[in-house]
Motif scaffolding. Structure first.
Motif, PDB file in Angstrom:
ATOM      1  N   ILE A  36       0.093   1.266   8.538  1.00 25.93           N
ATOM      2  CA  ILE A  36      -1.338   1.496   8.336  1.00 25.93           C
ATOM      3  C   ILE A  36      -1.694   0.791   7.026  1.00 25.93           C
ATOM      4  O   ILE A  36      -1.278   1.220   5.947  1.00 25.93           O
ATOM      5  CB  ILE A  36      -1.679   2.996   8.218  1.00 25.93           C
ATOM      6  N   ILE A  37      -2.428  -0.315   7.123  1.00 27.14           N
ATOM      7  CA  ILE A  37      -2.744  -1.150   5.970  1.00 27.14           C
ATOM      8  C   ILE A  37      -4.245  -1.034   5.710  1.00 27.14           C
ATOM      9  O   ILE A  37      -5.053  -1.328   6.592  1.00 27.14           O
ATOM     10  CB  ILE A  37      -2.380  -2.623   6.232  1.00 27.14           C
ATOM     11  N   PHE A  38      -4.615  -0.631   4.481  1.00 32.08           N
ATOM     12  CA  PHE A  38      -6.046  -0.434   4.232  1.00 32.08           C
ATOM     13  C   PHE A  38      -6.444  -0.837   2.826  1.00 32.08           C
ATOM     14  O   PHE A  38      -5.624  -0.913   1.908  1.00 32.08           O
ATOM     15  CB  PHE A  38      -6.426   1.036   4.473  1.00 32.08           C
ATOM     16  N   TYR A  39      -7.744  -1.102   2.694  1.00 30.61           N
ATOM     17  CA  TYR A  39      -8.376  -1.237   1.390  1.00 30.61           C
ATOM     18  C   TYR A  39      -9.581  -0.307   1.387  1.00 30.61           C
ATOM     19  O   TYR A  39     -10.298  -0.204   2.390  1.00 30.61           O
ATOM     20  CB  TYR A  39      -8.832  -2.675   1.097  1.00 30.61           C
ATOM     21  N   SER A  40      -9.804   0.380   0.286  1.00 26.40           N
ATOM     22  CA  SER A  40     -10.931   1.303   0.189  1.00 26.40           C
ATOM     23  C   SER A  40     -11.521   1.260  -1.219  1.00 26.40           C
ATOM     24  O   SER A  40     -10.787   1.397  -2.196  1.00 26.40           O
ATOM     25  CB  SER A  40     -10.464   2.726   0.520  1.00 26.40           C
ATOM     26  N   THR A  41     -12.830   1.081  -1.295  1.00 25.43           N
ATOM     27  CA  THR A  41     -13.522   1.074  -2.584  1.00 25.43           C
ATOM     28  C   THR A  41     -14.036   2.455  -2.944  1.00 25.43           C
ATOM     29  O   THR A  41     -13.852   2.931  -4.063  1.00 25.43           O
ATOM     30  CB  THR A  41     -14.706   0.088  -2.562  1.00 25.43           C
ATOM     31  N   TYR A  42     -14.684   3.104  -1.978  1.00 29.61           N
ATOM     32  CA  TYR A  42     -15.343   4.381  -2.257  1.00 29.61           C
ATOM     33  C   TYR A  42     -14.761   5.559  -1.479  1.00 29.61           C
ATOM     34  O   TYR A  42     -15.247   6.672  -1.612  1.00 29.61           O
ATOM     35  CB  TYR A  42     -16.842   4.262  -1.980  1.00 29.61           C
ATOM     36  N   MET A  93      -5.909   7.105  -5.031  1.00 30.26           N
ATOM     37  CA  MET A  93      -4.933   6.474  -4.136  1.00 30.26           C
ATOM     38  C   MET A  93      -3.654   6.060  -4.860  1.00 30.26           C
ATOM     39  O   MET A  93      -2.792   5.407  -4.270  1.00 30.26           O
ATOM     40  CB  MET A  93      -5.559   5.233  -3.479  1.00 30.26           C
ATOM     41  N   GLY A  94      -3.538   6.442  -6.116  1.00 33.61           N
ATOM     42  CA  GLY A  94      -2.424   5.980  -6.933  1.00 33.61           C
ATOM     43  C   GLY A  94      -1.043   6.324  -6.404  1.00 33.61           C
ATOM     44  O   GLY A  94      -0.063   5.643  -6.717  1.00 33.61           O
ATOM     45  N   ASP A  95      -0.937   7.370  -5.571  1.00 29.06           N
ATOM     46  CA  ASP A  95       0.367   7.764  -5.047  1.00 29.06           C
ATOM     47  C   ASP A  95       0.745   7.016  -3.771  1.00 29.06           C
ATOM     48  O   ASP A  95       1.863   7.166  -3.275  1.00 29.06           O
ATOM     49  CB  ASP A  95       0.385   9.276  -4.770  1.00 29.06           C
ATOM     50  N   ILE A  96      -0.160   6.206  -3.256  1.00 28.87           N
ATOM     51  CA  ILE A  96       0.120   5.444  -2.030  1.00 28.87           C
ATOM     52  C   ILE A  96       0.682   4.087  -2.423  1.00 28.87           C
ATOM     53  O   ILE A  96       0.066   3.346  -3.191  1.00 28.87           O
ATOM     54  CB  ILE A  96      -1.154   5.275  -1.185  1.00 28.87           C
ATOM     55  N   PRO A  97       1.852   3.722  -1.901  1.00 28.07           N
ATOM     56  CA  PRO A  97       2.443   2.425  -2.265  1.00 28.07           C
ATOM     57  C   PRO A  97       1.555   1.258  -1.846  1.00 28.07           C
ATOM     58  O   PRO A  97       0.826   1.338  -0.859  1.00 28.07           O
ATOM     59  CB  PRO A  97       3.763   2.405  -1.483  1.00 28.07           C
ATOM     60  N   GLU A  98       1.640   0.182  -2.613  1.00 29.07           N
ATOM     61  CA  GLU A  98       0.915  -1.026  -2.255  1.00 29.07           C
ATOM     62  C   GLU A  98       1.630  -1.752  -1.125  1.00 29.07           C
ATOM     63  O   GLU A  98       2.862  -1.764  -1.055  1.00 29.07           O
ATOM     64  CB  GLU A  98       0.770  -1.949  -3.465  1.00 29.07           C
ATOM     65  N   ALA A  99       0.852  -2.355  -0.244  1.00 28.12           N
ATOM     66  CA  ALA A  99       1.396  -3.092   0.891  1.00 28.12           C
ATOM     67  C   ALA A  99       2.153  -4.327   0.423  1.00 28.12           C
ATOM     68  O   ALA A  99       1.756  -4.980  -0.546  1.00 28.12           O
ATOM     69  CB  ALA A  99       0.261  -3.505   1.826  1.00 28.12           C
ATOM     70  N   THR A 100       3.240  -4.622   1.128  1.00 30.78           N
ATOM     71  CA  THR A 100       4.037  -5.803   0.830  1.00 30.78           C
ATOM     72  C   THR A 100       4.360  -6.543   2.131  1.00 30.78           C
ATOM     73  O   THR A 100       4.185  -6.000   3.228  1.00 30.78           O
ATOM     74  CB  THR A 100       5.381  -5.424   0.160  1.00 30.78           C
ATOM     75  N   ALA A 101       4.868  -7.743   1.985  1.00 30.53           N
ATOM     76  CA  ALA A 101       5.306  -8.498   3.161  1.00 30.53           C
ATOM     77  C   ALA A 101       6.425  -7.759   3.887  1.00 30.53           C
ATOM     78  O   ALA A 101       6.531  -7.835   5.119  1.00 30.53           O
ATOM     79  CB  ALA A 101       5.765  -9.895   2.736  1.00 30.53           C
ATOM     80  N   ASP A 102       7.256  -7.012   3.168  1.00 31.92           N
ATOM     81  CA  ASP A 102       8.325  -6.241   3.796  1.00 31.92           C
ATOM     82  C   ASP A 102       7.766  -5.205   4.771  1.00 31.92           C
ATOM     83  O   ASP A 102       8.341  -4.984   5.842  1.00 31.92           O
ATOM     84  CB  ASP A 102       9.173  -5.542   2.731  1.00 31.92           C
ATOM     85  N   VAL A 105       5.731   5.918  10.498  1.00 30.38           N
ATOM     86  CA  VAL A 105       4.524   5.360   9.874  1.00 30.38           C
ATOM     87  C   VAL A 105       4.759   5.025   8.407  1.00 30.38           C
ATOM     88  O   VAL A 105       5.353   5.807   7.661  1.00 30.38           O
ATOM     89  CB  VAL A 105       3.347   6.358   9.996  1.00 30.38           C
ATOM     90  N   ARG A 106       4.246   3.872   8.013  1.00 32.19           N
ATOM     91  CA  ARG A 106       4.123   3.522   6.596  1.00 32.19           C
ATOM     92  C   ARG A 106       2.639   3.381   6.286  1.00 32.19           C
ATOM     93  O   ARG A 106       1.959   2.541   6.871  1.00 32.19           O
ATOM     94  CB  ARG A 106       4.824   2.200   6.272  1.00 32.19           C
ATOM     95  N   LEU A 107       2.151   4.213   5.371  1.00 35.51           N
ATOM     96  CA  LEU A 107       0.770   4.145   4.902  1.00 35.51           C
ATOM     97  C   LEU A 107       0.762   3.310   3.627  1.00 35.51           C
ATOM     98  O   LEU A 107       1.437   3.655   2.651  1.00 35.51           O
ATOM     99  CB  LEU A 107       0.234   5.553   4.621  1.00 35.51           C
ATOM    100  N   ARG A 108       0.011   2.206   3.641  1.00 39.09           N
ATOM    101  CA  ARG A 108       0.019   1.284   2.508  1.00 39.09           C
ATOM    102  C   ARG A 108      -1.400   0.828   2.175  1.00 39.09           C
ATOM    103  O   ARG A 108      -2.199   0.528   3.053  1.00 39.09           O
ATOM    104  CB  ARG A 108       0.869   0.046   2.818  1.00 39.09           C
ATOM    105  N   ARG A 109      -1.688   0.742   0.875  1.00 39.62           N
ATOM    106  CA  ARG A 109      -2.978   0.207   0.421  1.00 39.62           C
ATOM    107  C   ARG A 109      -2.752  -1.183  -0.137  1.00 39.62           C
ATOM    108  O   ARG A 109      -1.696  -1.473  -0.718  1.00 39.62           O
ATOM    109  CB  ARG A 109      -3.594   1.113  -0.649  1.00 39.62           C
ATOM    110  N   VAL A 110      -3.734  -2.051   0.073  1.00 37.52           N
ATOM    111  CA  VAL A 110      -3.590  -3.393  -0.496  1.00 37.52           C
ATOM    112  C   VAL A 110      -3.990  -3.344  -1.968  1.00 37.52           C
ATOM    113  O   VAL A 110      -4.809  -2.514  -2.370  1.00 37.52           O
ATOM    114  CB  VAL A 110      -4.403  -4.453   0.277  1.00 37.52           C
TER     115      VAL A 110
END
Length: 197
Positions: A8-14, A62-71, A35-40
């Motif tokens: 699950i790859i997402f970006y969220s501003t608000y 969202m600080g506890d959600i890992p950033e998305a990577t190519a892996d 599932v891997r939940l990842r923020r860009v």
């Protein structure tokens, strides 16, 4: 059948796409996926982010959600992308992440994986469908398999009737939206399982 692996790859501003991603992750897990939940990563300058308290607070939230990577992309069998609409296309932060995936694409490691997408915009005609379709164009370049929700469940109609993927506006993410996202995520898991099974 092998357990489908869904990123699950997402970006969220608000916060809207964050909420969508959380609902999608819950639904995908309930449907049997790993599932891997990842923020860009945020690419806007810090001094710009800090001019808006809501934006800064959301980034902190969202600080506890890992950033998305190519892996994460290589690991997954299927992808659920969620992004705000910016001028009729995906937010630049998400596009910047996609632009880092050339090596994986070149090696064929994004091909034959499922892909679905959702979005939000300030108003109903803010380019929501165009945003989702532009992400599907990218997925086609990868050789991914698009899993749109279509009109396969009443929840799609109840949430506004977008057959390409859930979308919402300034009204936010309500129960009808959560039901549509749940259906879309479960459908992604089901179709991914048929491919990987």
């Amino acid at each position: 059948m092998a357990q489908p692996k869904i990123a699950i790859i997402f970006y969220s501003t608000y916060g809207t796409n964050h909420a969508v991603a959380l609902a999608a992750a819950e639904a995908a897990r309930d449907a049997g996926a790993d599932v891997r939940l990842r923020r860009v990563p945020e690419t806007a300058p810090k001094e710009v982010v800090e001019t808006q308290d809501v934006w800064k607070a959301q980034l902190d939230k969202m600080g506890d959600i890992p950033e998305a990577t190519a892996d994460d992309m290589a690991w997954a069998d299927g992808y659920f992308f969620s992004t705000p609409t910016r001028f009729g296309v995906a937010a630049s932060q998400l596009r910047a992440f996609i632009d880092t995936l050339g090596g994986l694409w070149g090696a064929g490691k994004l091909a034959n994986k499922t892909f679905t997408a959702t979005t939000s915009a300030q108003n109903p005609h803010g380019g929501q469908e165009a945003t989702i379709l532009s992400l599907y164009t990218t997925a086609m370049h990868w050789g991914a398999i698009i899993v749109a929700p279509g009109f396969t469940d009443q929840s799609i109609f109840d949430a506004g009737g977008n057959p390409y993927g859930f979308s919402t506006n300034a009204n936010g993410f309500d129960d009808a939206g959560k039901a549509a996202v749940t259906h879309q995520a479960r459908r992604l898991v089901e179709m991914t399982g048929k491919i990987t099974g």
